[in-house]
Design a protein around this motif. Structure first.
Motif, PDB file in Angstrom:
ATOM      1  N   GLY A 168      -6.364  -6.998  -1.023  1.00  0.00           N
ATOM      2  CA  GLY A 168      -4.894  -6.595  -0.628  1.00  0.00           C
ATOM      3  C   GLY A 168      -3.387  -7.173  -0.083  1.00  0.00           C
ATOM      4  O   GLY A 168      -3.787  -8.022  -1.253  1.00  0.00           O
ATOM      5  N   PRO A 169      -2.712  -6.109   0.337  1.00  0.00           N
ATOM      6  CA  PRO A 169      -1.641  -6.818   0.342  1.00  0.00           C
ATOM      7  C   PRO A 169      -1.432  -8.552   0.385  1.00  0.00           C
ATOM      8  O   PRO A 169      -1.624  -8.245   1.086  1.00  0.00           O
ATOM      9  N   PRO A 170      -0.171  -8.614   0.130  1.00  0.00           N
ATOM     10  CA  PRO A 170      -0.301  -9.909   0.730  1.00  0.00           C
ATOM     11  C   PRO A 170       0.864 -10.742   2.152  1.00  0.00           C
ATOM     12  O   PRO A 170       0.308 -10.958   2.614  1.00  0.00           O
ATOM     13  N   GLY A 171       0.977  -9.542   2.551  1.00  0.00           N
ATOM     14  CA  GLY A 171       1.825  -9.116   3.634  1.00  0.00           C
ATOM     15  C   GLY A 171       2.896 -10.560   4.104  1.00  0.00           C
ATOM     16  O   GLY A 171       3.412 -10.808   3.127  1.00  0.00           O
ATOM     17  N   ALA A 172       3.561 -10.797   5.578  1.00  0.00           N
ATOM     18  CA  ALA A 172       4.534 -11.432   5.616  1.00  0.00           C
ATOM     19  C   ALA A 172       4.058 -13.182   5.260  1.00  0.00           C
ATOM     20  O   ALA A 172       5.386 -13.593   5.228  1.00  0.00           O
ATOM     21  N   GLY A 173       3.034 -13.623   5.566  1.00  0.00           N
ATOM     22  CA  GLY A 173       2.732 -14.722   6.017  1.00  0.00           C
ATOM     23  C   GLY A 173       2.687 -15.779   7.530  1.00  0.00           C
ATOM     24  O   GLY A 173       3.540 -14.587   7.929  1.00  0.00           O
ATOM     25  N   ARG A 174       3.004 -16.576   7.544  1.00  0.00           N
ATOM     26  CA  ARG A 174       2.971 -17.707   8.719  1.00  0.00           C
ATOM     27  C   ARG A 174       4.219 -18.266   8.197  1.00  0.00           C
ATOM     28  O   ARG A 174       4.574 -18.906   7.152  1.00  0.00           O
ATOM     29  N   GLU A 175       5.003 -18.295   9.344  1.00  0.00           N
ATOM     30  CA  GLU A 175       6.481 -19.060   8.715  1.00  0.00           C
ATOM     31  C   GLU A 175       5.701 -20.528   9.312  1.00  0.00           C
ATOM     32  O   GLU A 175       5.150 -20.496   9.874  1.00  0.00           O
ATOM     33  N   SER A 176       7.205 -20.921   8.708  1.00  0.00           N
ATOM     34  CA  SER A 176       6.731 -22.484   9.169  1.00  0.00           C
ATOM     35  C   SER A 176       6.944 -22.916  10.456  1.00  0.00           C
ATOM     36  O   SER A 176       7.632 -22.878  11.300  1.00  0.00           O
ATOM     37  N   GLY A 177       5.682 -23.766  10.288  1.00  0.00           N
ATOM     38  CA  GLY A 177       6.312 -24.266  11.701  1.00  0.00           C
ATOM     39  C   GLY A 177       4.425 -23.586  12.571  1.00  0.00           C
ATOM     40  O   GLY A 177       3.554 -23.560  12.686  1.00  0.00           O
ATOM     41  N   THR A 203      -2.180 -29.980  -6.817  1.00  0.00           N
ATOM     42  CA  THR A 203      -2.464 -31.408  -6.191  1.00  0.00           C
ATOM     43  C   THR A 203      -2.424 -30.963  -4.624  1.00  0.00           C
ATOM     44  O   THR A 203      -1.858 -30.611  -4.558  1.00  0.00           O
ATOM     45  N   GLY A 204      -3.679 -31.762  -3.989  1.00  0.00           N
ATOM     46  CA  GLY A 204      -4.035 -31.978  -1.761  1.00  0.00           C
ATOM     47  C   GLY A 204      -4.816 -32.240  -1.851  1.00  0.00           C
ATOM     48  O   GLY A 204      -5.800 -32.402  -2.249  1.00  0.00           O
ATOM     49  N   PRO A 205      -4.195 -32.073  -0.530  1.00  0.00           N
ATOM     50  CA  PRO A 205      -5.939 -31.906   0.167  1.00  0.00           C
ATOM     51  C   PRO A 205      -6.705 -30.331   0.288  1.00  0.00           C
ATOM     52  O   PRO A 205      -6.017 -29.888   0.067  1.00  0.00           O
ATOM     53  N   ALA A 206      -7.714 -30.763  -0.063  1.00  0.00           N
ATOM     54  CA  ALA A 206      -8.369 -29.110  -0.159  1.00  0.00           C
ATOM     55  C   ALA A 206      -8.034 -28.434   1.227  1.00  0.00           C
ATOM     56  O   ALA A 206      -7.627 -26.731   0.973  1.00  0.00           O
ATOM     57  N   LEU A 207      -8.567 -28.833   2.375  1.00  0.00           N
ATOM     58  CA  LEU A 207      -8.356 -28.150   3.934  1.00  0.00           C
ATOM     59  C   LEU A 207      -6.266 -27.577   3.518  1.00  0.00           C
ATOM     60  O   LEU A 207      -6.117 -26.584   3.755  1.00  0.00           O
ATOM     61  N   LEU A 263       2.071 -27.477   4.449  1.00  0.00           N
ATOM     62  CA  LEU A 263       1.530 -28.391   3.770  1.00  0.00           C
ATOM     63  C   LEU A 263       1.808 -29.290   2.806  1.00  0.00           C
ATOM     64  O   LEU A 263       2.546 -29.671   2.461  1.00  0.00           O
ATOM     65  N   ALA A 264       0.369 -30.310   2.902  1.00  0.00           N
ATOM     66  CA  ALA A 264       0.831 -30.920   1.534  1.00  0.00           C
ATOM     67  C   ALA A 264       0.104 -30.733   0.171  1.00  0.00           C
ATOM     68  O   ALA A 264      -0.277 -31.726  -0.405  1.00  0.00           O
ATOM     69  N   THR A 279      -5.535 -18.849   2.245  1.00  0.00           N
ATOM     70  CA  THR A 279      -6.152 -18.177   2.747  1.00  0.00           C
ATOM     71  C   THR A 279      -4.694 -17.479   4.033  1.00  0.00           C
ATOM     72  O   THR A 279      -4.653 -16.588   5.052  1.00  0.00           O
ATOM     73  N   ARG A 280      -3.447 -17.703   3.922  1.00  0.00           N
ATOM     74  CA  ARG A 280      -2.367 -17.430   4.166  1.00  0.00           C
ATOM     75  C   ARG A 280      -2.243 -18.164   5.478  1.00  0.00           C
ATOM     76  O   ARG A 280      -1.469 -17.389   6.514  1.00  0.00           O
ATOM     77  N   ARG A 281      -3.171 -19.171   6.131  1.00  0.00           N
ATOM     78  CA  ARG A 281      -2.835 -19.087   8.091  1.00  0.00           C
ATOM     79  C   ARG A 281      -1.868 -21.067   7.974  1.00  0.00           C
ATOM     80  O   ARG A 281      -1.997 -21.135   9.394  1.00  0.00           O
ATOM     81  N   ALA A 282      -1.142 -21.353   7.420  1.00  0.00           N
ATOM     82  CA  ALA A 282      -0.527 -22.280   6.923  1.00  0.00           C
ATOM     83  C   ALA A 282       0.935 -21.500   5.843  1.00  0.00           C
ATOM     84  O   ALA A 282       0.328 -20.936   5.436  1.00  0.00           O
ATOM     85  N   HIS A 283       2.007 -22.080   6.380  1.00  0.00           N
ATOM     86  CA  HIS A 283       2.923 -22.215   5.835  1.00  0.00           C
ATOM     87  C   HIS A 283       3.584 -23.501   4.683  1.00  0.00           C
ATOM     88  O   HIS A 283       2.888 -24.425   4.971  1.00  0.00           O
ATOM     89  N   ARG A 284       3.549 -22.734   3.270  1.00  0.00           N
ATOM     90  CA  ARG A 284       3.888 -24.256   2.185  1.00  0.00           C
ATOM     91  C   ARG A 284       4.378 -24.813   2.766  1.00  0.00           C
ATOM     92  O   ARG A 284       3.471 -26.815   2.437  1.00  0.00           O
ATOM     93  N   ALA A 285       5.578 -25.187   3.427  1.00  0.00           N
ATOM     94  CA  ALA A 285       6.571 -25.394   4.008  1.00  0.00           C
ATOM     95  C   ALA A 285       5.328 -26.975   4.880  1.00  0.00           C
ATOM     96  O   ALA A 285       6.087 -28.002   4.767  1.00  0.00           O
TER      97      ALA A 285
END
Length: 267
Positions: free
Chosen positions: A251-260, A211-215, A230-231, A222-228
């Motif tokens: 494609g491969p997942p990559g490292a993703g964005r760091e928290s903050g 659950t949470g906000p769609a944004l 986000l709501a 899309t791995r544009r923000a770290h889970r920590a």
């Protein structure tokens, strides 16, 4: 069979919104770094233009697309960067014209596609609706990269429903790309769109829930923000694991964005 026209209309609107963001930029702004390592604003738009061209070939010239796909398979770690770098070398006005012309041609081709047609892609063949949904997801995600580079906060719209849907549908792929078996049971996903509407997927009585906000869900998949940051919340071990690895793109997942504020991979 899904009617492609609504998502094509939304893709057109999403593209125009990003066009308004970059259309009047000074030349030096095109050289601003985005959160994707090594990619400027110009690289982001060049990537969209390159992928639109790939999609246009898939819809209009399957043989030409096959040759392009073979080149991609021969250099899986570099072909995306090379395509972006090629376009980023253009002057901003030339790059902007290339992107506008390419997306307009793709829009026309998808609208004219025969009902039920499926087109080759880098993964499974895609319908016109699926192709448009993928292009919208990429346009929105790379638009977020551009907005971050420019320090702009975008107003979310209910076009995010397309991104949510592709993120939900990519659940099993997310597990597979990490070498994990997909959960046997369906999840319940309930997210709240910008208009306040609840978008729900999966059985109402599912034990595994998200659950949470769609944004926030879209930023996550899309791995544009770290889970920590986000709501988005999970109930159940499998759902919790999914939120750690979710991605809406091939494609491969990559490292993703760091928290903050950190790094992210490209689609």
């Amino acid at each position: 069979m899904a009617d492609p026209m609504p998502v094509l209309d939304d893709l057109r609107a999403e593209s125009r919104e990003l066009d308004r963001l970059v259309g009047e930029l000074a030349p030096k702004a095109w050289a601003l770094a985005t959160p994707a390592p090594g990619w400027t604003v110009a690289h982001q738009i060049a990537h969209l233009a390159w992928t639109d061209r790939s999609a246009l070939l898939a819809v209009t010239d399957a043989d030409a697309f096959q040759k392009l796909a073979e080149k991609a398979l021969a250099a899986p770690e570099t072909f995306v960067d090379e395509g972006a770098a090629d376009g980023a070398r253009l002057a901003p006005d030339a790059l902007l014209a290339r992107w506008r012309e390419g997306r307009a041609a793709l829009d026309l081709a998808l609208r004219a596609a025969p009902v039920g047609a499926r087109f080759p892609w880098y993964g499974p063949p895609m319908s016109a609706a699926s192709m448009a949904t993928g292009r919208l997801m990429e346009t929105w995600a790379h638009g977020q990269d551009v907005a971050d580079a420019l320090g702009v906060v975008r107003t979310p719209t209910d076009r995010l429903k397309h991104v949510v849907r592709i993120g939900v549908r990519a659940r099993d792929f997310s597990f597979g790309v990490h070498g994990l078996p997909a959960p046997a049971e369906e999840f319940r996903v309930e997210v709240v769109g910008p208009s306040g509407e609840v978008w729900a997927y999966g059985p109402e009585d599912a034990a595994q829930r998200v659950t949470g906000p769609a944004l926030d869900f879209c930023l996550l998949v899309t791995r544009r923000a770290h889970r920590a940051d986000l709501a988005v919340r999970a109930v159940g071990a499998d759902a919790d694991r999914w939120l750690e690895i979710a991605q809406a793109f091939a494609g491969p997942p990559g490292a993703g964005r760091e928290s903050g504020r950190g790094q992210e991979e490209r689609l």
